[in-house]
Design a protein around this motif. Structure first.
Motif, PDB file in Angstrom:
ATOM      1  N   ILE A  35      -7.171  -5.716  16.680  1.00  0.00           N
ATOM      2  CA  ILE A  35      -6.381  -5.768  17.799  1.00  0.00           C
ATOM      3  C   ILE A  35      -6.195  -4.366  18.808  1.00  0.00           C
ATOM      4  O   ILE A  35      -6.117  -4.591  19.869  1.00  0.00           O
ATOM      5  CB  ILE A  35      -4.508  -5.847  17.657  1.00  0.00           C
ATOM      6  N   LEU A  36      -6.419  -3.482  18.099  1.00  0.00           N
ATOM      7  CA  LEU A  36      -6.354  -2.249  19.171  1.00  0.00           C
ATOM      8  C   LEU A  36      -7.301  -1.533  18.201  1.00  0.00           C
ATOM      9  O   LEU A  36      -7.007  -0.865  17.726  1.00  0.00           O
ATOM     10  CB  LEU A  36      -5.212  -1.294  19.626  1.00  0.00           C
ATOM     11  N   VAL A  37      -8.106  -0.359  19.214  1.00  0.00           N
ATOM     12  CA  VAL A  37      -8.854   0.531  18.461  1.00  0.00           C
ATOM     13  C   VAL A  37      -8.771   1.728  19.925  1.00  0.00           C
ATOM     14  O   VAL A  37      -9.089   1.579  21.241  1.00  0.00           O
ATOM     15  CB  VAL A  37     -10.368   0.317  19.290  1.00  0.00           C
ATOM     16  N   VAL A  38      -8.300   2.502  19.207  1.00  0.00           N
ATOM     17  CA  VAL A  38      -8.385   3.924  19.842  1.00  0.00           C
ATOM     18  C   VAL A  38      -9.251   5.114  19.560  1.00  0.00           C
ATOM     19  O   VAL A  38      -9.486   5.284  18.734  1.00  0.00           O
ATOM     20  CB  VAL A  38      -6.782   5.085  20.165  1.00  0.00           C
ATOM     21  N   ARG A  39      -9.462   5.937  20.711  1.00  0.00           N
ATOM     22  CA  ARG A  39     -10.061   7.030  20.413  1.00  0.00           C
ATOM     23  C   ARG A  39      -9.169   8.478  21.557  1.00  0.00           C
ATOM     24  O   ARG A  39      -8.587   8.366  21.713  1.00  0.00           O
ATOM     25  CB  ARG A  39     -11.949   7.252  21.109  1.00  0.00           C
ATOM     26  N   THR A 134       5.922   8.431  14.733  1.00  0.00           N
ATOM     27  CA  THR A 134       6.528   9.972  15.460  1.00  0.00           C
ATOM     28  C   THR A 134       5.578  10.026  16.380  1.00  0.00           C
ATOM     29  O   THR A 134       4.604  10.414  16.191  1.00  0.00           O
ATOM     30  CB  THR A 134       6.389  11.390  14.791  1.00  0.00           C
ATOM     31  N   VAL A 135       5.779  10.329  18.206  1.00  0.00           N
ATOM     32  CA  VAL A 135       4.788  10.905  19.149  1.00  0.00           C
ATOM     33  C   VAL A 135       4.914  12.158  19.411  1.00  0.00           C
ATOM     34  O   VAL A 135       5.522  12.863  19.073  1.00  0.00           O
ATOM     35  CB  VAL A 135       5.033   9.650  20.198  1.00  0.00           C
ATOM     36  N   LYS A 136       4.336  12.965  19.169  1.00  0.00           N
ATOM     37  CA  LYS A 136       3.307  14.233  19.693  1.00  0.00           C
ATOM     38  C   LYS A 136       3.059  14.792  21.262  1.00  0.00           C
ATOM     39  O   LYS A 136       1.709  14.526  20.812  1.00  0.00           O
ATOM     40  CB  LYS A 136       3.961  15.200  19.030  1.00  0.00           C
ATOM     41  N   ALA A 137       3.549  14.743  21.842  1.00  0.00           N
ATOM     42  CA  ALA A 137       3.019  14.948  23.275  1.00  0.00           C
ATOM     43  C   ALA A 137       3.714  15.957  23.643  1.00  0.00           C
ATOM     44  O   ALA A 137       4.819  15.757  25.228  1.00  0.00           O
ATOM     45  CB  ALA A 137       2.649  13.751  24.043  1.00  0.00           C
ATOM     46  N   GLY A 138       3.371  16.747  24.305  1.00  0.00           N
ATOM     47  CA  GLY A 138       3.883  18.261  24.435  1.00  0.00           C
ATOM     48  C   GLY A 138       2.766  18.936  25.300  1.00  0.00           C
ATOM     49  O   GLY A 138       1.964  18.913  24.769  1.00  0.00           O
ATOM     50  N   GLY A 139       2.994  19.414  26.478  1.00  0.00           N
ATOM     51  CA  GLY A 139       2.275  20.382  26.899  1.00  0.00           C
ATOM     52  C   GLY A 139       2.419  19.635  28.734  1.00  0.00           C
ATOM     53  O   GLY A 139       2.044  18.522  28.680  1.00  0.00           O
ATOM     54  N   PHE A 140       1.616  20.496  29.597  1.00  0.00           N
ATOM     55  CA  PHE A 140       1.230  19.802  30.613  1.00  0.00           C
ATOM     56  C   PHE A 140      -0.266  18.476  30.897  1.00  0.00           C
ATOM     57  O   PHE A 140       0.158  17.854  30.959  1.00  0.00           O
ATOM     58  CB  PHE A 140       0.353  21.407  32.439  1.00  0.00           C
ATOM     59  N   GLY A 148      -1.258  11.714  23.146  1.00  0.00           N
ATOM     60  CA  GLY A 148       0.055  11.976  22.389  1.00  0.00           C
ATOM     61  C   GLY A 148      -1.073  12.169  20.895  1.00  0.00           C
ATOM     62  O   GLY A 148      -2.091  11.510  20.602  1.00  0.00           O
ATOM     63  N   ASN A 149      -0.196  12.554  20.552  1.00  0.00           N
ATOM     64  CA  ASN A 149      -0.770  12.544  18.592  1.00  0.00           C
ATOM     65  C   ASN A 149       0.099  11.215  18.116  1.00  0.00           C
ATOM     66  O   ASN A 149       1.474  11.958  18.256  1.00  0.00           O
ATOM     67  CB  ASN A 149      -0.306  13.479  18.139  1.00  0.00           C
ATOM     68  N   ILE A 150      -0.265  10.734  17.052  1.00  0.00           N
ATOM     69  CA  ILE A 150       0.658  10.128  16.742  1.00  0.00           C
ATOM     70  C   ILE A 150       0.581  10.020  15.149  1.00  0.00           C
ATOM     71  O   ILE A 150      -0.830   9.829  14.112  1.00  0.00           O
ATOM     72  CB  ILE A 150       0.581   8.277  17.187  1.00  0.00           C
ATOM     73  N   PHE A 151       1.836  10.200  14.397  1.00  0.00           N
ATOM     74  CA  PHE A 151       2.333  10.300  12.942  1.00  0.00           C
ATOM     75  C   PHE A 151       2.913   8.900  12.123  1.00  0.00           C
ATOM     76  O   PHE A 151       3.777   8.529  12.760  1.00  0.00           O
ATOM     77  CB  PHE A 151       2.698  11.508  12.739  1.00  0.00           C
ATOM     78  N   ILE A 152       2.078   7.679  11.743  1.00  0.00           N
ATOM     79  CA  ILE A 152       2.540   6.566  11.085  1.00  0.00           C
ATOM     80  C   ILE A 152       2.271   7.149   9.634  1.00  0.00           C
ATOM     81  O   ILE A 152       1.885   8.001   8.893  1.00  0.00           O
ATOM     82  CB  ILE A 152       1.457   5.571  11.075  1.00  0.00           C
ATOM     83  N   GLN A 153       3.614   7.371   9.145  1.00  0.00           N
ATOM     84  CA  GLN A 153       4.452   7.357   7.919  1.00  0.00           C
ATOM     85  C   GLN A 153       4.218   5.666   7.161  1.00  0.00           C
ATOM     86  O   GLN A 153       5.325   5.189   7.762  1.00  0.00           O
ATOM     87  CB  GLN A 153       6.004   8.102   7.975  1.00  0.00           C
ATOM     88  N   THR A 154       4.337   5.941   6.113  1.00  0.00           N
ATOM     89  CA  THR A 154       4.270   5.442   5.219  1.00  0.00           C
ATOM     90  C   THR A 154       4.722   5.050   3.941  1.00  0.00           C
ATOM     91  O   THR A 154       5.816   6.352   3.316  1.00  0.00           O
ATOM     92  CB  THR A 154       2.456   4.697   5.071  1.00  0.00           C
ATOM     93  N   ASP A 165      -4.621  13.072  19.783  1.00  0.00           N
ATOM     94  CA  ASP A 165      -4.939  12.740  21.399  1.00  0.00           C
ATOM     95  C   ASP A 165      -5.130  11.676  21.502  1.00  0.00           C
ATOM     96  O   ASP A 165      -6.209  11.723  22.838  1.00  0.00           O
ATOM     97  CB  ASP A 165      -5.808  13.501  21.858  1.00  0.00           C
ATOM     98  N   VAL A 166      -4.816  10.823  21.924  1.00  0.00           N
ATOM     99  CA  VAL A 166      -4.569   9.555  22.020  1.00  0.00           C
ATOM    100  C   VAL A 166      -4.255   8.425  23.343  1.00  0.00           C
ATOM    101  O   VAL A 166      -3.021   9.358  23.351  1.00  0.00           O
ATOM    102  CB  VAL A 166      -4.676   8.276  21.459  1.00  0.00           C
ATOM    103  N   PRO A 167      -4.959   7.606  24.137  1.00  0.00           N
ATOM    104  CA  PRO A 167      -3.934   7.536  25.462  1.00  0.00           C
ATOM    105  C   PRO A 167      -3.007   6.977  25.263  1.00  0.00           C
ATOM    106  O   PRO A 167      -3.226   5.980  24.044  1.00  0.00           O
ATOM    107  CB  PRO A 167      -5.321   6.935  26.289  1.00  0.00           C
ATOM    108  N   TYR A 168      -2.032   6.816  26.200  1.00  0.00           N
ATOM    109  CA  TYR A 168      -0.421   5.557  26.086  1.00  0.00           C
ATOM    110  C   TYR A 168      -0.383   5.894  24.650  1.00  0.00           C
ATOM    111  O   TYR A 168       0.185   4.308  24.228  1.00  0.00           O
ATOM    112  CB  TYR A 168      -1.373   3.822  26.851  1.00  0.00           C
ATOM    113  N   PRO A 169       0.152   6.711  24.722  1.00  0.00           N
ATOM    114  CA  PRO A 169       0.724   6.636  22.466  1.00  0.00           C
ATOM    115  C   PRO A 169       2.201   5.618  22.550  1.00  0.00           C
ATOM    116  O   PRO A 169       2.566   4.849  21.536  1.00  0.00           O
ATOM    117  CB  PRO A 169       1.041   7.917  22.632  1.00  0.00           C
ATOM    118  N   ASP A 170       2.629   5.912  23.283  1.00  0.00           N
ATOM    119  CA  ASP A 170       3.995   4.815  23.631  1.00  0.00           C
ATOM    120  C   ASP A 170       3.705   3.099  23.256  1.00  0.00           C
ATOM    121  O   ASP A 170       4.271   2.959  22.938  1.00  0.00           O
ATOM    122  CB  ASP A 170       4.948   5.269  25.042  1.00  0.00           C
ATOM    123  N   THR A 171       3.111   2.950  24.017  1.00  0.00           N
ATOM    124  CA  THR A 171       2.510   1.662  24.221  1.00  0.00           C
ATOM    125  C   THR A 171       1.959   0.997  22.662  1.00  0.00           C
ATOM    126  O   THR A 171       2.186  -0.064  22.489  1.00  0.00           O
ATOM    127  CB  THR A 171       0.922   1.552  25.018  1.00  0.00           C
TER     128      THR A 171
END
Lengths: 187, 84
Positions: A35-39, A134-140, A148-154, A165-171
């Protein structure tokens, strides 16, 4: 641009956020759809580009002074060697960026990491095992360029997954939620 | 050439230059093979199909093969430098 339309193929930001790309990975199961590939966001790659320009400048200046001690044939070698070294550095970073991907399929999330030239790590978790994201996106830069960084806890013993450092973390989170709900409704 | 001449002046510099040219060319040759093997592994793990412009996998493998060719040429160049 409808980022949430996960049924339509689209590529954004130099193929760092690809919805339904023509993509296949080694452990992909039969009937499993990517469905989705992110870099990593392109702006996060700027550091090694700057490093390579600085490195090339330093090497060429050093070659210039060093070549005073050498004959033209030897001097040519130092210049060629400098360009090859910088080229190897750039190429290695391109490879690491290109092949370090986060993959979201209709069944699971996968994180493929290559560090350097000899390390490979593949982490995956089934969608129904995802507990917290969890999304972590801090800084200018993160705020301005929306990455930002996405942490997926299982749950259980399955490894946690991190997309750096993936784009559109919310999406990405919305897409994971959407897929999780679809999977629950189908069961 | 006596020993004091060797340690004074450009002779020592040229000697080290030739030694390092061979050593680093050989290291780059080994490195390019390691990268080649790793790219093969990467391309097997992640397969990007035809993107409409070029087949990126083929392009990546071609550039990696080119890197090996360059490393061989560099190694030959460094050997020629030793005898120059």
């Amino acid at each position: 641009m409808k980022l949430m339309d996960i049924n339509k193929t689209s590529h954004n930001f130099l193929h760092t956020f690809c919805i339904r790309p023509a993509f296949h990975f080694q452990t992909q199961a039969d009937g499993e759809e990517v469905i989705l590939v992110v870099r990593g966001h392109p702006i996060t790659q700027i550091w090694w580009l700057i490093n390579s320009v600085i490195l090339l400048t330093v090497l060429l200046v050093a070659d210039y002074f060093f070549s005073m001690l050498l004959n033209p044939f030897q001097s040519l070698f130092t210049y060629i060697f400098s360009f090859i070294m910088v080229g190897a550095y750039v190429w290695l970073n391109i490879l690491i960026w290109f092949f370090n991907v986060g993959i979201i399929t209709n069944k699971r999330v996968v994180d493929i990491d290559f560090q350097g030239v000899i390390y490979k790590e593949i982490t995956e978790a089934r969608l129904e095992r995802i507990q917290d994201i969890t999304v972590k996106a801090g800084g200018f830069a993160e705020s301005f360029f929306n990455f930002g960084n996405i942490f997926i806890q299982t749950a259980g013993t399955e490894a946690n997954i991190e997309y750096g450092d993936v784009p559109y973390p919310d999406t990405i989170i919305k897409i994971i939620h959407q897929l999780t709900e679809q999977k629950q409704n189908n069961q | 050439m006596n020993i004091p001449d060797f340690f004074n002046g450009p002779i020592l510099v040229i000697f080290f230059f030739k030694a390092f040219a061979c050593l680093f060319s050989f290291m780059y040759f080994v490195y390019s093979f390691v990268v080649y093997r790793q790219v093969k592994t990467m391309a097997t793990t992640v397969q990007v199909k035809d993107s409409g412009i070029v087949k990126r996998e083929n392009l990546i493998i071609t550039i990696t093969n080119l890197q090996i060719l360059i490393s061989i040429l560099l190694l030959i160049f460094s050997i020629l430098i030793v005898f120059s």
